[in-house]
Motif scaffolding. Sequence first.
Motif, PDB file in Angstrom:
ATOM      1  N   MET A 158       0.832  -1.203   0.000  1.00 28.43           N
ATOM      2  CA  MET A 158       0.000   0.000   0.000  1.00 28.43           C
ATOM      3  C   MET A 158       0.869   1.255   0.000  1.00 28.43           C
ATOM      4  O   MET A 158       0.572   2.239  -0.690  1.00 28.43           O
ATOM      5  N   SER A 192       1.163   4.105  -2.978  1.00 24.92           N
ATOM      6  CA  SER A 192       0.732   5.474  -2.686  1.00 24.92           C
ATOM      7  C   SER A 192       1.766   6.520  -3.063  1.00 24.92           C
ATOM      8  O   SER A 192       1.490   7.716  -2.962  1.00 24.92           O
ATOM      9  N   LEU A 244      -2.912  11.139  -0.515  1.00 23.17           N
ATOM     10  CA  LEU A 244      -3.738  10.256   0.294  1.00 23.17           C
ATOM     11  C   LEU A 244      -4.635  11.049   1.232  1.00 23.17           C
ATOM     12  O   LEU A 244      -4.299  12.162   1.644  1.00 23.17           O
ATOM     13  N   THR A 245      -5.754  10.452   1.580  1.00 29.36           N
ATOM     14  CA  THR A 245      -6.574  11.025   2.644  1.00 29.36           C
ATOM     15  C   THR A 245      -5.985  10.605   3.982  1.00 29.36           C
ATOM     16  O   THR A 245      -5.165   9.673   4.059  1.00 29.36           O
ATOM     17  N   GLU A 271      -7.495   9.074   6.362  1.00 32.92           N
ATOM     18  CA  GLU A 271      -7.946   7.709   6.647  1.00 32.92           C
ATOM     19  C   GLU A 271      -7.066   6.686   5.934  1.00 32.92           C
ATOM     20  O   GLU A 271      -6.672   5.664   6.519  1.00 32.92           O
ATOM     21  N   GLN A 272      -6.732   6.954   4.670  1.00 30.97           N
ATOM     22  CA  GLN A 272      -5.868   6.042   3.920  1.00 30.97           C
ATOM     23  C   GLN A 272      -4.474   5.977   4.536  1.00 30.97           C
ATOM     24  O   GLN A 272      -3.879   4.905   4.652  1.00 30.97           O
ATOM     25  N   MET A 307      -4.399   3.885   7.608  1.00 29.46           N
ATOM     26  CA  MET A 307      -4.450   2.466   7.296  1.00 29.46           C
ATOM     27  C   MET A 307      -3.072   1.961   6.860  1.00 29.46           C
ATOM     28  O   MET A 307      -2.600   0.911   7.315  1.00 29.46           O
ATOM     29  N   VAL A 308      -2.402   2.753   6.006  1.00 29.77           N
ATOM     30  CA  VAL A 308      -1.080   2.355   5.517  1.00 29.77           C
ATOM     31  C   VAL A 308      -0.108   2.208   6.675  1.00 29.77           C
ATOM     32  O   VAL A 308       0.607   1.206   6.800  1.00 29.77           O
TER      33      VAL A 308
END
Length: 795
Positions: free
Chosen positions: A660, A664, A669-670, A672-673, A676-677
């Motif tokens: 991920m 990216s 990225l947001t 939230e993303q 997560m990463v």
Amino acid sequence: MHYMNEKLQANTGYRLAERKAIQYFASLYDQVMDKTYVTKLTEDIQIWKRNHIHHSSWLSFFSRGKRKPDSRDYYRYIQWLSYTGKLDDYLDRSVSYIYMRDLGKALDSADTQTRIQRVIADVKRYLLQSTSANRSDQPEFMNVAGVYRWSQKEGIEATVIWVINKLGSVSSHIPEGMDAEQAQRKLIKIIIGVILHVMEEMDDAVSPDERSRRLDEAIRLGYSYGLTYPFIDDLLDSRLLTVQEKEQYSHMIRTALLTGSVPELGDWTGNHMQLIQYIHSELSDAFEYIKDHQRPDTQQTFFEQSYVFFHSQDIDRVKDLTRANYTNEELYIPVILKSASSRLIARSVIGAPEDEGFEQRTFFYGIYNQLADDFADMVDDMREGAVTPYTYYLKYHLQRSDLINPFELYWGVISYLIHNVYNSDARAREVILDRAMNGLKRYKERVGVEKYDEMMGIFASGHPEFNRLIQKMVQKADDVDFFDKLLRDQMITHLKNDSKEKEDFFNTIKIVREQINHQLKITKPHGIPAMKEQLIDAANYSLEGNGKRIRPILTWVMGVNEYGLDASAIVPLLRSLEYMHTASLIFDDLPSQDNASTRRGRQTLHQVHNSATAELTGLYLIQKAIGEQSSLDQFNAETVLALIQYSAQKAEDMCMGQAMDLDSKGKALTLEQLNMVCFYKTGVAFEACLVMPAMLAQAKESEIAALKKFAYHMGIAFQVKDDLLDVEGDMLLLGKPVGQDFDNNNSNFVSILGHEGACKEMWEHYCLAMEALEQLPRNIAFLKHLMNYIVNRDR
């Protein structure tokens, strides 16, 4: 010429204050010599004791479960006060005392009583909520997460982050030879005091934005003014500096107060150059901030009061206990001046409006606190050779009949306050006598009955009948304790415990890291093929770098210290975690991924060898990790199998996280993303370090769930700090290049949120992690300090 004019003006101001202090002292002296205070105070105490001498009944035998708990048990003590109906009176005298001492208020004012009752209601509501909801061992404002949560409600997160960093810096710069806990306590107390001052001046009509602005200013002013206690008063009182250094330092402070400008440090002739450079820089910034936030009509008052305070402190500081000819005036006038001016400065700093009679009340009240404090510190002061009215009287009272007894003067001051300053007001009498009796009770408890009686034999012998009354009150009077003393005790205990825990934390890291380092090297069996030997050499090269070993250390602490597992039994697990982590770093650094040139302070593996060797070494370490886990032969086979399955799942998650992350690169990225990463890249490894020893110890699922929650937020906080360091760090400290994300156009917390936003995000996850810790059935100090280390580290 300008300096001389300023000096002349300051000296004139000092002389005016001195004349007032002399007149005050003369009045007190007459009362003590004539003992006129005795008759008045005897009557006052006879009235006062009606609310404080409680006769036990036979029913008390059946209510042992409701007896008063030790006040060191903060939450139980507050609950007991509430249960017994004593909380309202407790808060009433506590808040009233603060209004008298710190705000210079008279208690017979209807407006003041309305404000006091409002504060009492707010504090009571907070205490009852916190005692029912808080499971930690100290009030919320004594832990960083609690303070940050408060800052979010007030919209001043950036300010609180600033002051947290400042307090950490001050703490790290307090040298040996000074009382670090007391220095921090005083600084924190001043900050809180200024905040309370400012909050007192605001009402519901103040807009949220204006409230945030004022609180921001209060915190910065409180820190700026509070710095003078550890870095002027305490430093000059300590034995750290030589006589010459103290003279040079004092001259610099005096010049700043006289000219309104901090002089350059110049050539420091002492041995503490680095410390003085830091202090000079901090105090210069603090001085300018206070000066810039003074109203034009209060700036001169601020400088004058500051000069009176410093000069009177300086006069007191150079006194020599071996000199037997100090007059009573020489002993007491500086005490009156420094105690009064310290209170007047505090109000001047924040530019608070003065009501009628404020200056008079504050001036006369100061010596009351100072004599009480000097009495409490008498034993320590005597040991250190400090001159106070008490130590001087102790040393010379048998030789000099002219010396005034400071204990008698103390009661003379109390009588003067009640009848001359507060006009015989019943409420003022109640609070002042409560405080006086509380001080004696606390002193007796601290030094023991024998030492207490010895001191009373010296200081309270002048009027036996009055002394018997006082001692009866000390022995039998109840309901004289104060909230600020409770908080003071809690803060000192907390700071000392925190310091000890922090020391234990770093000692544990050092010791366990050394043990782990000795266990990591992969041995080369005799007769193995040359290619395998090269592979092992490559693996050992990566393992030997200057790694922090946080992951296996965390597992050791959880396994051995918290779950009681045998240290030798979990060595294979420790190896496996570091092998897995090192493998992930080797893969991360490859040209096809992050293309890093240095890692752990050395060249990356693919630079020393080549990419193929690095890839194969990473695979080799992963297989070694699995082999180590399978050799956990002192545990239940079913548990070990479950652990290996869990480990494989976490390895899959880490691979996905890295995939991920690679996908990216160059993308926006947001938040939230990004969360997560970084969880899959970093958080899952922390989770494994916590969960694996819990699995071996067969901990409950609820505990494992709390550990996972803690690890999730710890992992994100760790990554945010990494991103902040990537912007502001030092390559020599980090052991890897800085600014890589920016150069590679990669999204990170700083690029998405900005520097301030990233700091807030880190502290948000810090709070969430600390709140997850409270869900655990055990207090794991190591994890608390690990979180502190993560957000405060420089590498």
